[in-house]
Enzyme design. Sequence first.
Site, PDB file in Angstrom:
ATOM      1  CG  PHE A  14      -2.005  -0.928   1.258  1.00  0.00           C
ATOM      2  CD1 PHE A  14      -3.254  -0.588   0.778  1.00  0.00           C
ATOM      3  CD2 PHE A  14      -1.806  -2.222   1.748  1.00  0.00           C
ATOM      4  CE1 PHE A  14      -4.301  -1.503   0.776  1.00  0.00           C
ATOM      5  CE2 PHE A  14      -2.842  -3.137   1.749  1.00  0.00           C
ATOM      6  CZ  PHE A  14      -4.087  -2.778   1.259  1.00  0.00           C
ATOM      7  CG  ASP A  15       0.419   5.993  -1.185  1.00  0.00           C
ATOM      8  OD1 ASP A  15       1.515   6.452  -0.810  1.00  0.00           O
ATOM      9  OD2 ASP A  15      -0.625   6.655  -1.231  1.00  0.00           O
TER      10      ASP A  15
END
Length: 234
Positions: A14-15
Amino acid sequence: MPTLDFVGVDALTFDCYGTLIDWEAGLSTAFASILTAHRVEAERDDVLERYARHEAAVEAGPYRTYREVLAAGLRGVADELDFEPSADEVATFSGSVADWPPFADSAAALDRLHRRFRLGVITNCDDDLFDASARRLGTAFDWVITAQQAGSYKPNEANFHLAFERLGLSRERIVHVAQSLYHDHVPAKRLGLRTVWINRRHDRPGSGATPPATATPDAAFPEMESFAAAVAPD
């Protein structure tokens, strides 16, 4: 937008900021008190778009801590709007990440996804600032890759290569999940990753705090809740 098959996927990366943490709300709050103190009137998205240009320019150069990036972004916006922030204002703004709120659906969605996948984060941030955000998310990520560890900022591919080393998985077993086309989807697709776009700005015009870019994610959702429900049903 094509659908994405998660059979054989072991890990989601994930960002963080813009995807899990509401960085536009956090930045706007941090800017608001400073702009008010200097009697500067400016539209929220105008300030965010100005900031995005300065941040991207600094991050593309020699590595600087994210606190330094934030300081440079503030000074760049201040110069454009014709005021000079004080040293205290710069310091407060540079540490504001710790106060940025998670999106309301992030914690529950991550918890749901963690029942099926191992989770990693590839974030444009300092280690200690991300630690504060992780506590807000309440998630024990299996891997954490920060800009501080990589010595660079996305969209630099070095951040993803460091993630590949840490995860030890083939790329077809990883899906990257992010809001920013510019920071995440463009380099991730170039490296052969499948990606999911969490399009947090789907109901608003403009690109906000993220520089505009063009990419073709493999799937898109307006927020984390619907993504988690789709790929990790009860």
